[in-house]
Design a protein around this motif. Structure first.
Motif, PDB file in Angstrom:
ATOM      1  N   CYS A 177       4.213 -64.537 -15.762  1.00  0.00           N
ATOM      2  CA  CYS A 177       5.679 -64.554 -15.976  1.00  0.00           C
ATOM      3  C   CYS A 177       5.751 -65.092 -17.299  1.00  0.00           C
ATOM      4  CB  CYS A 177       6.354 -65.317 -14.898  1.00  0.00           C
ATOM      5  SG  CYS A 177       8.091 -65.336 -14.952  1.00  0.00           S
ATOM      6  N   ASP A 212      10.453 -62.684 -16.324  1.00  0.00           N
ATOM      7  CA  ASP A 212       9.800 -61.388 -16.437  1.00  0.00           C
ATOM      8  C   ASP A 212       8.461 -61.604 -15.648  1.00  0.00           C
ATOM      9  OD1 ASP A 212       8.340 -58.961 -16.875  1.00  0.00           O
ATOM     10  OD2 ASP A 212       8.279 -59.006 -19.137  1.00  0.00           O
ATOM     11  N   LEU A 213       8.213 -61.189 -14.319  1.00  0.00           N
ATOM     12  CA  LEU A 213       7.102 -61.474 -13.614  1.00  0.00           C
ATOM     13  C   LEU A 213       6.247 -60.073 -13.353  1.00  0.00           C
ATOM     14  CD1 LEU A 213       5.486 -63.507 -11.701  1.00  0.00           C
ATOM     15  CD2 LEU A 213       7.205 -62.566  -9.890  1.00  0.00           C
ATOM     16  N   ASN A 214       5.188 -60.102 -13.695  1.00  0.00           N
ATOM     17  CA  ASN A 214       4.267 -58.667 -13.301  1.00  0.00           C
ATOM     18  C   ASN A 214       3.445 -58.902 -12.007  1.00  0.00           C
ATOM     19  OD1 ASN A 214       1.896 -60.169 -13.811  1.00  0.00           O
ATOM     20  ND2 ASN A 214       1.607 -59.449 -15.565  1.00  0.00           N
ATOM     21  N   GLU A 215       2.961 -57.763 -11.601  1.00  0.00           N
ATOM     22  CA  GLU A 215       2.352 -57.747 -10.315  1.00  0.00           C
ATOM     23  C   GLU A 215       1.267 -58.545 -10.217  1.00  0.00           C
ATOM     24  OE1 GLU A 215      -0.045 -55.045 -13.098  1.00  0.00           O
ATOM     25  OE2 GLU A 215       2.264 -55.480 -12.724  1.00  0.00           O
ATOM     26  N   LYS A 216       0.698 -59.048 -11.190  1.00  0.00           N
ATOM     27  CA  LYS A 216      -0.502 -59.904 -11.367  1.00  0.00           C
ATOM     28  C   LYS A 216      -0.239 -61.519 -11.111  1.00  0.00           C
ATOM     29  CE  LYS A 216      -2.755 -58.588 -14.834  1.00  0.00           C
ATOM     30  NZ  LYS A 216      -3.989 -58.518 -15.924  1.00  0.00           N
ATOM     31  N   GLY A 217       1.107 -61.555 -11.312  1.00  0.00           N
ATOM     32  CA  GLY A 217       1.551 -63.237 -11.017  1.00  0.00           C
ATOM     33  C   GLY A 217       1.770 -63.950 -12.409  1.00  0.00           C
ATOM     34  N   ASN A 237      -2.120 -63.406 -19.842  1.00  0.00           N
ATOM     35  CA  ASN A 237      -2.270 -62.247 -18.833  1.00  0.00           C
ATOM     36  C   ASN A 237      -3.545 -61.819 -18.220  1.00  0.00           C
ATOM     37  OD1 ASN A 237      -0.965 -60.481 -16.963  1.00  0.00           O
ATOM     38  ND2 ASN A 237      -1.563 -58.717 -18.401  1.00  0.00           N
ATOM     39  N   GLY A 270       3.833 -65.487  -5.345  1.00  0.00           N
ATOM     40  CA  GLY A 270       3.061 -64.882  -6.202  1.00  0.00           C
ATOM     41  C   GLY A 270       2.817 -65.380  -7.568  1.00  0.00           C
TER      42      GLY A 270
END
Length: 311
Positions: free
Chosen positions: A218, A211-216, A308, A249
């Motif tokens: 995971c 589960d990787l988000n747009e900020k990098g 995060n 990323g």
């Protein structure tokens, strides 16, 4: 360094029995520093009784094995603990039953539990420190492949095969000297990288369920039912913490495995300090590689939010 090394050697010279410990859930550096020190001291002091203790990790048993030590052998023994930042993480709780306790480590000094504490958090690994200790006493001439092999594997393990930013010019110099001893580094590195074929379907699961988000940031979450589905033990699952490390990323990731009594979270990053967050949750480790155990998935979510927020 000189004063501390001399103090440690004085205690070693005075002891008849030396028992060497390291941390629970051992990694290559725990094995390497502990067994490297044991093998070196056995060569230097053949008349002393020298032991290495702790539970084994099957995936690392190719590096070496450990000794069964009776409680009475701790009486008047010198105990040395390698590669362990804080006392609760020492494998085998008898570490405090000896005459004197020495800590040798490269993690940030959060718990100076020894009578003598040598901590160098600029070293790539405790195995590198053990090499420096041997070199300090001009003893490179007395060691052999049994020492060089395990120290090399310890350094390789904690530097991610020299890819991590804890790899320094000194680290490379130490590694180059160790490679002059008679052992096959190619063969040993192949053993370190090998995985049981039955584990590879689990690796495929990890690659499909991160589960990787747009900020990098995971998350990889491994619940008990996933372990059962793939017939894999919690310690085997932990071997795949860096499976996603090459994702473009990616900056911080946490690999969480439900071990039944607790959820073990292994935290990694690319150049971003994360051991402060681990410490806030009762864990610790290196700036870019730490670990923490949480009691339930709600606490895990709090940990994930804190990581995060680093981004």
């Amino acid at each position: 360094m000189t004063k501390a090394f001399n103090q440690i050697m004085q205690e070693i010279e005075a002891a008849e029995t030396i028992i060497i410990h390291r941390h629970v859930r051992p990694d290559p550096d725990a094995y390497g520093s502990q067994l490297g020190l044991k093998n070196y001291l056995k060569l230097k002091f053949p008349d002393k009784s020298i032991y290495a203790v702790g539970e084994s990790e099957p995936s690392l048993d190719f590096i070496g094995t450990f000794d069964d030590v009776a409680d009475e052998q701790y009486k008047n023994a010198l105990v040395i603990v390698c590669d362990t930042a804080n006392a609760p993480r020492i494998s085998d709780e008898r570490f405090n039953k000896g005459r004197k306790l020495i800590k040798i480590d490269h993690h940030p000094a959060v718990d100076q539990y020894g009578d003598i504490n040598y901590v160098n958090d600029q070293a790539s690994s405790t195995s590198e420190i053990i090499f420096d200790f041997i070199e300090h006493f001009n003893d490179l001439s007395i060691i052999d492949g049994s020492v060089a092999r395990v120290l090399y594997l310890g350094i390789v393990g904690d530097t991610g095969r020299f890819l991590f930013n804890n790899t320094t010019s000194h680290t490379m110099n130490v590694a180059s000297q160790l490679l002059t001893f008679p052992f096959s580094h190619n063969e040993e590195l192949n053993k370190m990288g090998e995985k049981d074929p039955k584990l590879l379907p689990f690796q495929g699961y990890v690659l499909q369920h991160f589960d990787l988000n747009e900020k990098g940031f995971c998350k990889v979450i491994i619940t008990k039912d996933i372990l059962e589905k793939f017939d894999i033990a919690a310690n085997e699952a932990s071997l795949f913490v860096n499976t996603i490390a090459d994702i473009q990323g990616l900056k911080i990731w946490v690999f969480a495995v439900d071990e039944g009594t607790e959820i073990r979270c292994r935290i990694r990053s690319k150049g971003i300090i994360i051991n402060d967050v681990a410490s806030d949750f009762g864990g610790g480790g290196h700036p870019n590689a730490s670990g923490v155990s949480v009691s339930d998935w709600n606490h895990f979510n709090e940990l994930a939010d804190a990581l995060n927020n680093k981004l």
